[in-house]
Scaffold this motif. Structure first.
Motif, PDB file in Angstrom:
ATOM      1  N   PHE A  38     -18.822  50.117  30.457  1.00  0.00           N
ATOM      2  CA  PHE A  38     -20.048  49.397  30.824  1.00  0.00           C
ATOM      3  C   PHE A  38     -19.772  47.996  31.362  1.00  0.00           C
ATOM      4  O   PHE A  38     -20.701  47.204  31.516  1.00  0.00           O
ATOM      5  CB  PHE A  38     -21.007  49.344  29.629  1.00  0.00           C
ATOM      6  CG  PHE A  38     -21.742  50.629  29.431  1.00  0.00           C
ATOM      7  CD1 PHE A  38     -22.945  50.875  30.065  1.00  0.00           C
ATOM      8  CD2 PHE A  38     -21.206  51.630  28.627  1.00  0.00           C
ATOM      9  CE1 PHE A  38     -23.611  52.069  29.900  1.00  0.00           C
ATOM     10  CE2 PHE A  38     -21.867  52.835  28.453  1.00  0.00           C
ATOM     11  CZ  PHE A  38     -23.070  53.064  29.093  1.00  0.00           C
ATOM     12  N   LEU A  96     -22.108  46.313  33.870  1.00  0.00           N
ATOM     13  CA  LEU A  96     -23.386  47.028  33.753  1.00  0.00           C
ATOM     14  C   LEU A  96     -24.110  46.489  32.529  1.00  0.00           C
ATOM     15  O   LEU A  96     -23.546  45.735  31.733  1.00  0.00           O
ATOM     16  CB  LEU A  96     -23.154  48.535  33.576  1.00  0.00           C
ATOM     17  CG  LEU A  96     -22.455  49.261  34.717  1.00  0.00           C
ATOM     18  CD1 LEU A  96     -22.140  50.685  34.298  1.00  0.00           C
ATOM     19  CD2 LEU A  96     -23.312  49.247  35.966  1.00  0.00           C
ATOM     20  N   GLU A  97     -25.347  46.884  32.363  1.00  0.00           N
ATOM     21  CA  GLU A  97     -26.087  46.496  31.166  1.00  0.00           C
ATOM     22  C   GLU A  97     -25.458  47.136  29.939  1.00  0.00           C
ATOM     23  O   GLU A  97     -25.081  48.311  29.965  1.00  0.00           O
ATOM     24  CB  GLU A  97     -27.537  46.949  31.260  1.00  0.00           C
ATOM     25  CG  GLU A  97     -28.362  46.150  32.221  1.00  0.00           C
ATOM     26  CD  GLU A  97     -29.827  46.559  32.157  1.00  0.00           C
ATOM     27  OE1 GLU A  97     -30.324  46.881  31.075  1.00  0.00           O
ATOM     28  OE2 GLU A  97     -30.448  46.566  33.222  1.00  0.00           O
ATOM     29  N   LEU A 108     -28.394  52.021  30.374  1.00  0.00           N
ATOM     30  CA  LEU A 108     -28.876  51.586  31.689  1.00  0.00           C
ATOM     31  C   LEU A 108     -30.389  51.376  31.683  1.00  0.00           C
ATOM     32  O   LEU A 108     -31.110  51.829  32.567  1.00  0.00           O
ATOM     33  CB  LEU A 108     -28.461  52.579  32.771  1.00  0.00           C
ATOM     34  CG  LEU A 108     -26.951  52.846  32.877  1.00  0.00           C
ATOM     35  CD1 LEU A 108     -26.674  53.951  33.891  1.00  0.00           C
ATOM     36  CD2 LEU A 108     -26.194  51.580  33.216  1.00  0.00           C
TER      37      LEU A 108
END
Length: 86
Positions: free
Chosen positions: A14, A17-18, A39
């Protein structure tokens, strides 16, 4: 120790990414990552891991046990995490 290794693996997946929302549970044979948000979507996914001979494996219903840390083998993590239930 295995919990930390799995957390590290998930953190790498991740990166940029969130962050997902998940918890780690462990029994005598396996470690489970239980995701409730990925996500920005609410999910209910459990992914099973084990470490055998210092190799991290993930279990996929479709593919069985797969090592996930080398090359592009992390694709099994993403396939399992993002697949929808029919």
């Amino acid at each position: 120790m295995s919990k930390d290794r799995i957390r590290d693996f998930i953190d790498i997946q991740f990166e940029n990414l969130e962050d997902p929302i998940y918890k780690i549970e462990e029994d005598e044979n396996h470690v489970y990552a239980i995701f409730t948000e990925v996500l920005s979507k609410n999910v209910s996914k459990e992914i099973t891991f084990k470490i055998l001979n210092d190799i991290l494996y993930l279990h996929s219903v479709t593919y069985g046990w797969k090592p996930v840390e080398k090359g592009n083998a992390n694709k099994y993590f993403w396939i399992e995490l993002l697949k929808t239930e029919a």
